[in-house]
Write an enzyme that holds these catalytic residues in place. Sequence first.
Site, PDB file in Angstrom:
ATOM      1  N   ARG A  40       0.854  -1.186   0.000  1.00  0.00           N
ATOM      2  CA  ARG A  40       0.000   0.000   0.000  1.00  0.00           C
ATOM      3  C   ARG A  40       0.891   1.237   0.000  1.00  0.00           C
ATOM      4  O   ARG A  40       1.715   1.409   0.902  1.00  0.00           O
ATOM      5  CB  ARG A  40      -0.909  -0.018   1.237  1.00  0.00           C
ATOM      6  CG  ARG A  40      -1.720   1.234   1.405  1.00  0.00           C
ATOM      7  CD  ARG A  40      -2.712   1.148   2.572  1.00  0.00           C
ATOM      8  NE  ARG A  40      -3.421   2.413   2.647  1.00  0.00           N
ATOM      9  CZ  ARG A  40      -3.274   3.312   3.626  1.00  0.00           C
ATOM     10  NH1 ARG A  40      -2.482   3.075   4.656  1.00  0.00           N
ATOM     11  NH2 ARG A  40      -3.922   4.453   3.587  1.00  0.00           N
ATOM     12  N   ASN A  89      -7.412   1.891   9.823  1.00  0.00           N
ATOM     13  CA  ASN A  89      -6.109   2.097  10.459  1.00  0.00           C
ATOM     14  C   ASN A  89      -6.319   2.032  11.961  1.00  0.00           C
ATOM     15  O   ASN A  89      -7.130   2.778  12.511  1.00  0.00           O
ATOM     16  CB  ASN A  89      -5.542   3.475  10.098  1.00  0.00           C
ATOM     17  CG  ASN A  89      -5.100   3.555   8.642  1.00  0.00           C
ATOM     18  OD1 ASN A  89      -5.150   2.566   7.906  1.00  0.00           O
ATOM     19  ND2 ASN A  89      -4.678   4.733   8.220  1.00  0.00           N
ATOM     20  N   GLU A  92      -3.586  -0.099   8.099  1.00  0.00           N
ATOM     21  CA  GLU A  92      -2.395   0.274   8.875  1.00  0.00           C
ATOM     22  C   GLU A  92      -2.524  -0.293  10.276  1.00  0.00           C
ATOM     23  O   GLU A  92      -3.585  -0.200  10.894  1.00  0.00           O
ATOM     24  CB  GLU A  92      -2.245   1.798   9.040  1.00  0.00           C
ATOM     25  CG  GLU A  92      -1.802   2.521   7.812  1.00  0.00           C
ATOM     26  CD  GLU A  92      -1.640   4.030   8.042  1.00  0.00           C
ATOM     27  OE1 GLU A  92      -1.394   4.464   9.182  1.00  0.00           O
ATOM     28  OE2 GLU A  92      -1.763   4.769   7.046  1.00  0.00           O
ATOM     29  N   TYR A 134      -4.356   1.684  15.789  1.00  0.00           N
ATOM     30  CA  TYR A 134      -3.121   1.691  16.578  1.00  0.00           C
ATOM     31  C   TYR A 134      -3.358   1.440  18.065  1.00  0.00           C
ATOM     32  O   TYR A 134      -2.569   0.771  18.712  1.00  0.00           O
ATOM     33  CB  TYR A 134      -2.386   3.027  16.402  1.00  0.00           C
ATOM     34  CG  TYR A 134      -1.796   3.152  15.023  1.00  0.00           C
ATOM     35  CD1 TYR A 134      -0.544   2.615  14.740  1.00  0.00           C
ATOM     36  CD2 TYR A 134      -2.506   3.750  13.994  1.00  0.00           C
ATOM     37  CE1 TYR A 134      -0.006   2.682  13.471  1.00  0.00           C
ATOM     38  CE2 TYR A 134      -1.977   3.826  12.713  1.00  0.00           C
ATOM     39  CZ  TYR A 134      -0.729   3.289  12.459  1.00  0.00           C
ATOM     40  OH  TYR A 134      -0.200   3.344  11.203  1.00  0.00           O
ATOM     41  N   HIS A 189      -2.701  10.964   0.640  1.00  0.00           N
ATOM     42  CA  HIS A 189      -2.172  10.738   1.982  1.00  0.00           C
ATOM     43  C   HIS A 189      -1.477  12.034   2.417  1.00  0.00           C
ATOM     44  O   HIS A 189      -0.285  12.070   2.651  1.00  0.00           O
ATOM     45  CB  HIS A 189      -1.235   9.530   1.994  1.00  0.00           C
ATOM     46  CG  HIS A 189      -1.027   8.905   3.351  1.00  0.00           C
ATOM     47  ND1 HIS A 189      -1.194   7.564   3.602  1.00  0.00           N
ATOM     48  CD2 HIS A 189      -0.666   9.452   4.544  1.00  0.00           C
ATOM     49  CE1 HIS A 189      -0.929   7.304   4.875  1.00  0.00           C
ATOM     50  NE2 HIS A 189      -0.594   8.433   5.467  1.00  0.00           N
ATOM     51  N   GLU A 229      -7.426   8.648   6.126  1.00  0.00           N
ATOM     52  CA  GLU A 229      -7.736   9.337   7.377  1.00  0.00           C
ATOM     53  C   GLU A 229      -8.209  10.780   7.198  1.00  0.00           C
ATOM     54  O   GLU A 229      -7.548  11.718   7.662  1.00  0.00           O
ATOM     55  CB  GLU A 229      -6.525   9.301   8.317  1.00  0.00           C
ATOM     56  CG  GLU A 229      -6.043   7.891   8.641  1.00  0.00           C
ATOM     57  CD  GLU A 229      -5.004   7.849   9.749  1.00  0.00           C
ATOM     58  OE1 GLU A 229      -4.519   8.913  10.163  1.00  0.00           O
ATOM     59  OE2 GLU A 229      -4.688   6.735  10.224  1.00  0.00           O
TER      60      GLU A 229
HETATM   61  C1  FCB Z   1      -1.361   7.269  10.634  1.00  0.00           C
HETATM   62  C2  FCB Z   1      -0.901   7.777   9.292  1.00  0.00           C
HETATM   63  C3  FCB Z   1       0.435   7.250   8.856  1.00  0.00           C
HETATM   64  C4  FCB Z   1       1.414   7.153  10.004  1.00  0.00           C
HETATM   65  C5  FCB Z   1       0.784   6.447  11.187  1.00  0.00           C
HETATM   66  C6  FCB Z   1       1.705   6.275  12.354  1.00  0.00           C
HETATM   67  O1  FCB Z   1      -2.270   8.184  11.193  1.00  0.00           O
HETATM   68  O2  FCB Z   1      -1.857   7.450   8.300  1.00  0.00           O
HETATM   69  O3  FCB Z   1       0.907   8.058   7.815  1.00  0.00           O
HETATM   70  O4  FCB Z   1       1.891   8.396  10.315  1.00  0.00           O
HETATM   71  O5  FCB Z   1      -0.369   7.126  11.597  1.00  0.00           O
END
Ligand code: FCB
Length: 439
Positions: A76, A291, A344, A293, A120, A165
Site C-alpha cells: 500500500r 487504520n 495500517e 493503533y 495521503h 484518514e
Molecule cells: C497514521 C498515518 C500514517 C502514520 C501512522 C503512524 O495516522 O496514516 O501516515 O503516520 O499514523
Amino acid sequence: MVHEFPHEFLWGAATASYQIEGAWNADGKGESIWDRFSRTPGKVTNGDTGDVACDHYHRYQEDVALMRRLGLKAYRFSTSWARVLPNGRGPVNPRGLDFYDRLVDALLAANIQPFVTLYHWDLPQALQDEGGWENRNVAHAFADYSVLMVKRLGDRVKYWTTFNEPAVVAFEGNLTGRHAPGLQDPKIAYQVTHTLLVAHGLATQSIRAANPNVDIGIVLNFWMQDPASDSPEDVAAANLAFERGQTLFLDPIFKGHYPPSSYEMVGENMPKIQAGDMALIAQKLDYLGINFYSRNLISAQGNISSVPGSQYTEMGWEVHAPALRRLLNRINKDYHLPPIYITENGAAFKDEVSTDGKVHDEYRLDYLKNHFIQTKLAMQDGVDVRGYFVWSLLDNFEWAHGYTKRFGIVRVDYETQERIVKDSGEWYSRVIASNHVEE
Ligand code: FCB
C-alpha cells in the site's frame, strides 16, 4: 495455538509518498503543503523535512526487491498529487506519472499487488493557495486527478483508496494545526470535513465511470473508546467519544447522514452542505480500510492517560490488542459494511542496532502478533477481513515528529540509506509464507 488465515489473505505493508519518497523537487514535481509546512520553523521536531526521507523515489527497485524477499503479497503506497500535477490541476508532469508507472510494473513483476492511495496528506501547495479543502473547487480537482491516475494505472492496479484518514486531515491540519497547512480554525475544520467527504464521493463516481473494473474504498482511522468501568456515566462518556471521533465519517459514508450527536459538537461552525451531497458521499464502496493503533480508556472525568500495567509505545499510545477485535465487532454490528482491510497497524519503539548488526525488536513483533491474532478472532466472530498492511515497511518521516519515531519492520539508516530488516520483519516474512500465526 496456531491461527490459520485464509489462503487468499492479502498480507502487506504500507507507506505514504511524503513519508518515504524524498526527491521533493525532482523531475518537475510541484510543492506540496508538507514541503511548505516542514520548512516552517517550529512545526517539525528537529526541523526535519521529507526532502530526502528514504530516497525511495530513486531506490524503489531496491525497495521492491526487499518486499519480494519478505514475500509481501501487497504493497500500500500513496501517489503524490504534486508530483503528477505540479499545480494540482492543468498540465501533467509526465516524468512524475512515469515514476508510478515504473513502480507498479516493478511490483507486478515481483508478484506484489499494488494498493494505491490517492491522498495521503500532501496537497499541492497551489491548491492550498486557493483555500485548500475549504474550497469546493478543490474537490473537483481531486476527482480529475483521481481519474488521471486510474486511466494511467487502472489496467494494472485493482485497489484504489480515495483518502487516508480524512479526520486527521481536517482536524490536525485545520483545528490543532499540528499538521499542514497548520490552521487553527474550527469553522474551516468542519467545512474541510464536509468537502473531503464530497471529494471522496465525486472521485468515487468519476473513477467508476472511467473504469468500472477497479475496487474503490476509503481508509478511516479508528481508536476504540473503552469505558473505564461499567458505570452508566463512564459508558455514556465512552459512547460519546466514539460517536465524535469515529462515526462522524462512518455515518455519512455508510448511512448517508451525519450522526445526530455531531450537530451539537459542530454548533455554530456548521459547514455549507448542498442539496444532493449526502447521496453523493454515500456511494457504494468495495471495501473499508481501517487504520488501528490503540484505544482510549475513558471515564466520565476524561481520558485515563496511564493505564496501570499497560505498555506504551514511543508515540505514547497504549498497547492493547483486544480493542481491535472489539472495534471490528462493533462497527460490523452497527453498519452494513463492505469487506474490510486493516490498512495500517504497527508501533514505534526505540530500536537499536545490536553488535550483531541486527535490530531485535521483540516489542514490535509481539505487538503485531497480538493484533494479527485479535483480527483472526474477529474473523471467527464473523467480520469479513480480507487483508492486513503493517505500518510501516520502512522507518520514515513521521509527520510532526520528523525522523524521531521508527515504525518500520525495516530499519533505515538516514545517513547511508542502508536498509536492515528488523527481527519483526523476518518474523512477518515467516507468517506470510506459512499463512499462520503461532501463539
Ligand atoms: C497514521 C498515518 C500514517 C502514520 C501512522 C503512524 O495516522 O496514516 O501516515 O503516520 O499514523
